[in-house]
Scaffold this motif. Structure first.
Motif, mmCIF file in Angstrom:
data_model
loop_
_atom_site.group_PDB
_atom_site.id
_atom_site.type_symbol
_atom_site.label_atom_id
_atom_site.label_comp_id
_atom_site.label_asym_id
_atom_site.label_seq_id
_atom_site.Cartn_x
_atom_site.Cartn_y
_atom_site.Cartn_z
ATOM 1 N N LYS A 112 58.666 11.943 0.030
ATOM 2 C CA LYS A 112 57.314 12.336 -0.351
ATOM 3 C C LYS A 112 56.510 11.156 -0.902
ATOM 4 O O LYS A 112 55.319 11.018 -0.638
ATOM 5 N N LEU A 113 57.129 10.304 -1.663
ATOM 6 C CA LEU A 113 56.426 9.148 -2.233
ATOM 7 C C LEU A 113 56.857 7.830 -1.590
ATOM 8 O O LEU A 113 56.640 6.755 -2.157
ATOM 9 N N VAL A 154 52.092 11.057 -9.782
ATOM 10 C CA VAL A 154 50.916 10.579 -9.066
ATOM 11 C C VAL A 154 49.645 10.731 -9.907
ATOM 12 O O VAL A 154 48.860 9.787 -10.062
ATOM 13 N N LEU A 155 49.459 11.906 -10.455
ATOM 14 C CA LEU A 155 48.222 12.173 -11.194
ATOM 15 C C LEU A 155 48.141 11.349 -12.472
ATOM 16 O O LEU A 155 47.073 10.839 -12.825
ATOM 17 N N TRP A 165 48.876 26.331 5.263
ATOM 18 C CA TRP A 165 47.862 26.471 6.297
ATOM 19 C C TRP A 165 48.324 27.352 7.448
ATOM 20 O O TRP A 165 47.516 27.902 8.170
ATOM 21 N N CYS A 171 43.103 18.717 -0.215
ATOM 22 C CA CYS A 171 44.523 18.921 0.041
ATOM 23 C C CYS A 171 45.321 18.091 -0.951
ATOM 24 O O CYS A 171 45.201 16.860 -0.948
ATOM 25 N N HIS A 172 46.094 18.749 -1.743
ATOM 26 C CA HIS A 172 46.908 18.020 -2.721
ATOM 27 C C HIS A 172 48.317 17.902 -2.165
ATOM 28 O O HIS A 172 49.225 18.601 -2.576
ATOM 29 N N ASN A 173 48.442 16.987 -1.215
ATOM 30 C CA ASN A 173 49.688 16.882 -0.447
ATOM 31 C C ASN A 173 50.863 16.387 -1.279
ATOM 32 O O ASN A 173 51.995 16.780 -1.044
ATOM 33 N N ILE A 174 50.584 15.487 -2.192
ATOM 34 C CA ILE A 174 51.701 14.887 -2.925
ATOM 35 C C ILE A 174 51.563 15.014 -4.431
ATOM 36 O O ILE A 174 52.505 14.718 -5.161
ATOM 37 N N GLU A 175 50.411 15.428 -4.905
ATOM 38 C CA GLU A 175 50.222 15.540 -6.353
ATOM 39 C C GLU A 175 50.251 17.017 -6.753
ATOM 40 O O GLU A 175 49.975 17.894 -5.944
ATOM 41 N N ALA A 176 50.527 17.251 -8.021
ATOM 42 C CA ALA A 176 50.580 18.620 -8.532
ATOM 43 C C ALA A 176 49.220 19.278 -8.327
ATOM 44 O O ALA A 176 48.180 18.700 -8.659
ATOM 45 N N PHE A 207 46.782 7.660 2.465
ATOM 46 C CA PHE A 207 45.324 7.704 2.536
ATOM 47 C C PHE A 207 44.622 6.736 1.592
ATOM 48 O O PHE A 207 43.405 6.784 1.443
ATOM 49 N N ALA A 237 45.496 18.745 -10.329
ATOM 50 C CA ALA A 237 44.618 17.964 -9.446
ATOM 51 C C ALA A 237 43.266 18.648 -9.288
ATOM 52 O O ALA A 237 42.223 17.984 -9.215
ATOM 53 N N ARG A 287 47.356 18.480 12.069
ATOM 54 C CA ARG A 287 47.741 19.242 10.878
ATOM 55 C C ARG A 287 47.212 20.670 10.924
ATOM 56 O O ARG A 287 47.650 21.541 10.181
ATOM 57 N N VAL A 312 54.688 18.485 5.850
ATOM 58 C CA VAL A 312 54.184 19.217 4.683
ATOM 59 C C VAL A 312 55.278 19.171 3.622
ATOM 60 O O VAL A 312 56.392 19.616 3.867
ATOM 61 N N ASN A 342 48.437 7.480 -1.914
ATOM 62 C CA ASN A 342 47.190 8.212 -1.688
ATOM 63 C C ASN A 342 46.121 7.922 -2.735
ATOM 64 O O ASN A 342 44.943 8.135 -2.477
ATOM 65 N N TYR A 343 46.555 7.453 -3.892
ATOM 66 C CA TYR A 343 45.594 7.274 -4.983
ATOM 67 C C TYR A 343 45.754 5.904 -5.625
ATOM 68 O O TYR A 343 46.886 5.438 -5.825
ATOM 69 N N THR A 360 50.166 16.534 6.257
ATOM 70 C CA THR A 360 49.624 15.879 7.433
ATOM 71 C C THR A 360 50.383 16.401 8.650
ATOM 72 O O THR A 360 51.296 17.200 8.512
ATOM 73 N N PRO A 379 50.130 8.735 7.388
ATOM 74 C CA PRO A 379 49.760 9.769 6.418
ATOM 75 C C PRO A 379 49.336 9.250 5.036
ATOM 76 O O PRO A 379 48.899 10.063 4.241
ATOM 77 N N ASP A 401 39.231 12.139 7.288
ATOM 78 C CA ASP A 401 39.075 13.345 6.454
ATOM 79 C C ASP A 401 40.303 13.448 5.552
ATOM 80 O O ASP A 401 41.118 14.356 5.690
ATOM 81 N N ASP A 402 40.404 12.514 4.614
ATOM 82 C CA ASP A 402 41.639 12.372 3.831
ATOM 83 C C ASP A 402 41.853 13.521 2.850
ATOM 84 O O ASP A 402 42.978 13.747 2.397
ATOM 85 N N ASP A 403 40.781 14.205 2.495
ATOM 86 C CA ASP A 403 40.874 15.378 1.615
ATOM 87 C C ASP A 403 41.525 15.080 0.271
ATOM 88 O O ASP A 403 42.247 15.916 -0.282
ATOM 89 N N LEU A 404 41.267 13.909 -0.250
ATOM 90 C CA LEU A 404 41.755 13.553 -1.587
ATOM 91 C C LEU A 404 40.864 14.206 -2.646
ATOM 92 O O LEU A 404 39.804 14.759 -2.345
ATOM 93 N N MET A 405 41.268 14.080 -3.888
ATOM 94 C CA MET A 405 40.479 14.624 -4.995
ATOM 95 C C MET A 405 39.081 13.999 -4.992
ATOM 96 O O MET A 405 38.930 12.778 -4.873
#
Lengths: 390, 390, 390, 390
Positions: B104-105, D331-332, A388, A290-295, B189, A299, B31, A34, B147-148, A30, B187, A251-255
Motif C-alpha cells: 500500500k505504501l 500518511v495524514l 465503487w 478518493c482516500h486510497n491510502i490514507e484514513a 499521484f 482525510a 478504476r 484497491v 500521494n501527498y 486505482t 498509481p 483526476d487524482d482525487d486527492l484531498m
C-alpha cells in the motif's frame, strides 16, 4: 482588520456548508489495486453515520451526497430519516450509468437506442429518489466517450446527449436542479462527450434555468485556470456546484487543497468576490475524493478544514485596497494585497469560530480522541465493505 | 527505391520481432469498470495460445512476456515447452510488487524494511523463473511513490530503491538483463520513485552493463519528445526495451500507433538510424496495452501491424538525401525527405513481405476467417477469466 | 473508390480555399531573436505579391488576410485593386490592440476606460477598412489578460470585453462577420480574457448570428481534443474560421500538419462530415504561422498542400462503412475504416487535381524553378523588412 | 519551537544568499511586444547599481549574475571593483550563443562546424571573463534545437554538444564550475538538445566533478515534480544552481513564488533536508525572471522575499515529527506536519531577522520610501535602455 470586518468574516465562515460524498467513506483505488481499510462502511446507513461524524466535528458538513446504485436502499424515505436522526440530511443524488455491461460503449450517447433508453430511465429514477429524499440536486456525470478515432460519430453523440438531457430536465420538479459535470478524460481516452466547461455550459444554456454546471477541480487539461471558469460561470449565473478534490497530474482525487492550496484560495476568492459563498446563493460545495491510502474520515475532516482555511483567507482579502491597486494598474501592489491574505495564518481564526460554535477547535484531534474510529473498526467486522463496485 | 534497397527493406521487415504481453489477452479496464469479453483466457496456457495465434497470423510476434504472479504456474519449464509446441517462446518476465496489501505504501521503497525484503524476494524469485524459462529479460516496473507531500522522504526512497536494485542486479545470470521502466504517475499521484528516463538511466548506469532502460511510450509528461529519449539512450548504449502503446492523455494504454502514428514513425526512425532494429542489437520491442473495449486478439494483431507500418516507413527514409539536406541547413527539404517516407502507403509492401513468408497478406481478415475467435468463445465457457486481479 | 466518388472527391478538392496571412511572409521569431531572411517583403504590396505567388502555384489560396496596422496603407481601395490585379483578393482584416504602449495592461479589458476607448476605436476603424476592401471577416484576437493573481478583476474584465464586443458587433455591416479567437496563454501568463472556445462561444452567442468562433489550432491546453470542438461548433452553427498551424508545446506556430498530421486529418474529417468544406458554407480556412527559420514562401506552399492532403484523406473515408461499423459497436472496424483513408497516399490524386486545373503537379518544385525567390532576393534589397514590429 | 531552534532558523535565514540577474533589471517582453519602463538601466554599471540596491534592502542578494554580451564591458576588472564599491560582487557569467545570425540553426550543435567553433570560442571567452571577475560559475544555456522532424539529426547533435562541452570544461580553472541548464522547449519547437534534467545530468556525469546541473523552475513539462529532481540531484551530488522564477503555462518567467508558493516551499524543503541551504554547500540560488509589466526593482525585492519566506517555512518543518510519521506510515500525519510549517505566517520571523541585521523589516516599503526609483527615472533619461537585444 477592524472588529466589524472580523465579525463579518467569522459569520461567513460559520455559515459555510460543504457536502460530503457517501462514496469517499468507502473503499477506492486505482485500476491497479484497491487497498481496503478496516472499519469501512458496508451499507448506505454506515456511510451516512460516517458523514454525520464528519459534521459532528466540523459543524460545516450537514449533508451527504448519495450515489445510485452504490447507495441503493429499498426505502429512501427511511434513509432520509436515518440521516436526520444523525443530524444531517441527504444532499445531491449522483447517478451511475457507467458500471453496467451495457454501458461499455456509452450510456446516453451509446449508438444503441436501447442502451440509451435504459440509461435515461436510470436518470429519471434518480429524480424519483430525489422526490423522496427531498434532494434539490441531480448530479450527472457521464463517462461517455470513445477510445479510438472513428469509433463513433462525435456529433451524433452530442445529439443523443442533448436528447437524454432534455427528457431528464423535463422531469425535474419545480425545486429541483440538474448539475452537469464535465471531465477531460478517463475512462474515455480519445474523446469524452462532455470534456470541458464550455460543452456543459452550452447544454445547460439550452436546457434552461434549472440546469447549471458542476466544476470538478480535477477534471481539466493541464494549465487550465479554474478560477477563471468560476468567475465566468458566476457572471453568467450558471455555476451550480463544485466537486472539490485536488490533483497533480490527472483526476487524482486527492484531498482538496493538498496539491495546490494557492489555487484553492484563488477559487474561493472568486466565490467570495461573486457573493456566492452564502448557502442561499445556491452553489453546492461538494467534496468528491478518493482516500486510497490514507484514513478516510480524518482525510475528509481535513478536506473540510482545507476548504475553510482557503475561504477564510479569501474573506480576509482587503477588497477596497485590491480594487484601488487594480484600478491604478499597480500590478505588484494588487498582487501583494491578495498575497497578504493568502499568507495569513487563519488557523487561529477558525479555531475561534469553532469554539464559538461549541465545537472542538481541533476537529482532527477531537475525532481521534472520540473513539469513533476504534468503534467502527470493531463493529464493522464481517460483511462486504462498500466500494465503487458495490 | 532501387531494387537492392527494396530487398534490404523487406529483409529488415522480415526480421523484425515484437513481443506480446500475456496480460493484454486478459480482461482489463479502468478504476471505474472492467468490461469482460467472451473467450478471454483463464490460464497462462490459454494466454500463450492466444499469443501464438497472433504470431501465426503476423509472423512477427514469436515471444510472449509473462507477468508474475498473474501467470504463475507450478511448472514453468512445462509452460515453456507448451509455448514452444505452439511455435513461440516465453520472453520477458514482468514482476508485480503492487497488488499485495503490504505494498500500500510502496514495495522496494516502502518505509517498512520487512515489506522491502518481501518485495525484493519477489524480484529474486522472478529471476529463478527466468532460469527455468530461459528468459533473458527481467522487467521491473514499480508503482512505488507517494500521494501527498511529506508522506515519505523522497531521497530516502531513492536509497532504498538503489539497495533493492543492487541486490537484484547481483543475482542476474551472465546472459540475463534488467529492464528498468519509468512512469510519471499512476498509481502514485504526487511523487513517483522512478518518474522519468533520467532516474531510470542514472540507476542503470550505477548498476552496470546488464541494466538498461525500458521506455513505455505512455509514461511521459505531456509534450515529452520520446524519440529524443530513444536517440539519447541509443547513443549511451542504455536502451533495452520498449513497452509500446499509445495515449492521448495519460497512460491510456491504447493500441500503439492509434493516437499518434507520426510519433511512432519518428521513434522507429531513430531505431533504424541507430541500427537497433535487428534483434541481434538486443532491444526488446514489447507491446504493453489494455484492450478495454475492443476485441483483444485482433487489436493485438493490429498493433503488431501498426509497428510494422511505422518501421517500413522509417526504413524508406532516403537517408543520404536527408543527411545532405541536414548538412546544408535546408530545413524544409530535410523535413520533406522525412515526410516523403511517412506519407508513403506501405501496406502493399508489407503485404508482399507477408506473402513471401507464406503468411496471409491481411492478418486481420485471416484471423477472422480462421474460426479461432469462435472457438475460444465456445471453449472458454466457465472458469475464472484472467485479469489484472487474477 | 468508384469513379463517381473519385470525381466528387476531386471536385471537392478543386473547390477548397485556404487564406494566407500577410504577416507570414514577413520576418518573425521568438522573444529571443528574430532571424531576418533575404527577400522578405517591405510593404503590404510585396506581401500581397508573395501571397499571389502562393496562389499561382497552388490554385487554392485566392485570398490574403491583412493585419492592421502592420499592413496599413493610405488607400485600401487601391490595395484591393492591386491584389485583384495579381489574381487574389483581400480576405479577413486582423486587428492589433497589443503593440501600443497603452496596451501594457490590456486593450478592451484594460482597467483604464481611456485605453478601452482607444482599443475599441481601432476595432471600428478596422471595419471601415473592411467596407473599403470588401472583406467579410473581422478577426479579433485579444492578448488581454493578466500575469499575476490579483492584478485585475477577472470578472470585471469580462464585462469590459462584452461591452467592447457589443459596440463593435453593432457596427458590422449586413454582410460582415466577427471572428472571435481564443488562446490559452501568451502573452498573458496567468489569466487570459478569452482563454478557451467556451468563452468565445458564450460571447458569440450573446452577440448574435454574425459572431462566430475562430479556432487557432495552436491555442489549446495540452491534451485538448480539437476535432471535438470543431464538431461541437459545427453542430451549434458557430464555427466561423480556422487559424491553421501546428505545435508540439505551446503556440509554436509551425507549419500546419508538421507536428501531428493525424490530428489535422481528424479535424478535416469533422469538416467534411459536417458538410463545411465548401466555401459556400462560410468557414474561413486561414493559415496563421511563423516561419522563423525556414524559407517562407515554400513553407506556405507546403502548408497549403498539407491541408489539401489531410482533406483528401478525409474525403476518402468510406462513410457508409464507417457508419455501419459505428452503429454495430465494432470499435476496431470503425477505427480501421478511418485509418484506411488516413494511410492512403493521396499525393497522386492531388497531383492529378492540380494537373487538371492547369497547375504544376509539384508546386514546391515549380516555385523553385520559377525564379521568383531569386528575384525577390535581388529586388528587395534595402528598405525596412516587414515584421511584427513594422 | 523551542528557543534554540528559533535561533538556528534565524541563523540559517540570515546566511541565505540569492543571486540576482543583471538582465532582470533591463527591459524584457514577449515576442509580441516589449513594454519599456522608465528608469531602466542603460549600462552594465547601472544594472549593477540596481542589483546593489536590491541587496541594500534585503541583505540577501550580495551578487549579480552577468550575461555576455549583454553586459559586455572593455574592462571587467573595473566592473568588478565597481560592484564591490557598491557592496556586491559579480556572480555567475552567463553565455549567449543564440542571438547572432549564425546561430539560426544552432550554436554548439549547429551542422556547420564553423558556427560550432564560433560558439565554443564564445564559451571559452566567458571563462576568460571569469578569470578576471573571479566568478566561480559558468552558466550554459543553449537554445539549440530543431523546429521540424528531420531538420537535423538528433543524435549527431548530441555528439557535437558533448564535444563543445568537453572543450569548455577542460578550460575551467581549478575553482571554476560549469552549470548546465536544460529547457523543454522555446525557442526550439520540436526537439531541444538539452530538454530535461536527465540529459544535463548525463553530460555532467561524463564531464566530471566541476560540471553540475542548473534547474530553472520554469523549464519543465507540465506535471513535472521539480522537488523530486532537487532531491535526486542532491543525492547524486550534481545540483549546482537554480534559476528561480515561476510559471503557470510555459517558461513564463514570473516572480518566483507567484504561481505556486507551495511548490517553492517543497523545493526549499528538499534543499533544507539535503543540508544544501548553506552557501558553503555550493549551490548558486539565482533568480532568472522577466518583469514585463511590473516595476522591476520592487519585483526583484519581492522575489527575494518570496524565496526567504518559502525557506523559513521549510526550516520550520518539525523534522523529527515528520520522520516519525513517515516511518510509521501515517500518511495524514506526515502530510500534516509538513503543512503545519507551510501554513505558518513567517513574515514576523523574517521581519525580526531583518531588524536584527539592521535592515528595514519591510524592504518593499523601505525601497519605495528611499527615493531610488524617482532618482533613476530622472537620471536615466536619454540613451539606449538595456534589453535582451542590447
Amino acid at each position: 482588520m477592524v472588529l466589524s470586518d472580523r465579525t463579518a468574516v467569522k459569520s461567513a465562515l460559520r455559515g459555510q456548508r460543504i457536502e460530503t460524498p457517501s462514496w469517499a467513506f468507502a473503499n477506492s483505488g486505482t485500476r491497479f489495486k484497491v487497498f481496503p481499510q478496516a472499519g469501512v462502511p458496508r451499507t448506505a446507513q454506515e456511510k451516512i453515520a460516517d458523514a454525520a461524524t464528519v459534521h459532528r466535528f466540523t459543524g460545516a458538513a450537514p449533508s451527504v451526497a448519495l450515489h445510485i446504485p452504490w447507495d441503493w436502499v429499498d426505502d429512501f424515505a427511511a434513509l432520509g430519516r436515518y440521516a436526520e436522526d444523525l443530524g444531517i440530511r441527504i444532499g445531491a443524488i449522483n447517478t451511475n450509468v457507467f458500471q453496467d455491461e451495457d454501458y461499455k460503449l456509452g450510456s446516453v450517447t451509446n449508438p444503441d437506442p436501447g442502451v440509451r433508453r435504459k440509461a435515461t430511465d436510470h436518470l429519471l429514477e434518480a429524480i424519483a429518489i430525489m422526490d423522496t429524499t427531498g434532494s434539490r440536486d441531480l448530479k450527472l456525470w457521464f463517462s461517455d466517450g470513445i477510445n479510438y478515432p472513428g469509433q463513433d460519430d462525435i456529433r451524433d453523440r452530442q445529439d443523443r446527449l442533448a436528447e437524454a438531457l432534455h427528457e431528464t430536465y423535463d422531469r425535474l420538479g419545480a425545486d429541483q436542479r440538474m448539475l452537469l459535470e464535465y471531465k477531460l478524460f478517463e475512462p474515455a481516452f480519445y474523446a469524452t462527450d462532455i470534456p470541458d466547461w464550455g460543452t456543459s455550459y452550452a447544454h445547460c444554456l439550452e436546457l434552461g434555468e434549472k440546469a447549471t454546471v458542476c466544476i470538478d477541480t480535477g477534471h481539466h487539461a493541464p494549465g487550465t485556470n479554474i478560477e477563471f471558469i468560476v468567475a465566468f460561470l458566476l457572471r453568467a449565473g450558471k455555476l451550480g456546484a463544485f466537486d472539490f478534490n485536488s490533483r497533480f497530474y490527472a483526476d487524482d482525487d486527492l484531498m482538496v487543497g493538498a496539491a495546490d492550496p494557492f489555487q484553492l484560495f484563488r477559487i474561493m476568492y472568486e466565490i467570495v468576490r461573486g457573493g456566492a459563498l452564502d448557502p442561499a446563493y445556491g452553489i453546492n460545495f461538494m467534496l468528491d475524493q478518493c482516500h486510497n491510502i490514507e484514513a478516510k474520515i480524518p482525510a475528509i475532516i481535513r478536506s473540510v478544514m482545507n476548504v475553510q482555511e482557503a475561504t477564510a483567507k479569501a474573506l480576509l482579502v482587503d477588497r477596497d485596497a485590491l480594487r484601488a491597486a487594480q484600478r491604478a494598474g499597480n500590478v505588484l501592489e494588487a498582487n501583494a494585497v491578495l498575497m497578504d491574505a493568502y499568507n495569513t495564518d487563519v488557523r487561529p481564526l477558525l479555531a475561534e469560530v469553532r469554539a464559538e460554535a461549541g465545537l472542538d477547535p481541533d476537529p482532527i484531534a477531537a475525532y481521534h480522541r472520540s473513539g469513533y474510529q476504534e468503534k467502527i473498526v470493531a463493529d464493522r467486522a464481517g460483511g462486504q465493505q462498500a466500494g465503487w463496485g458495490a
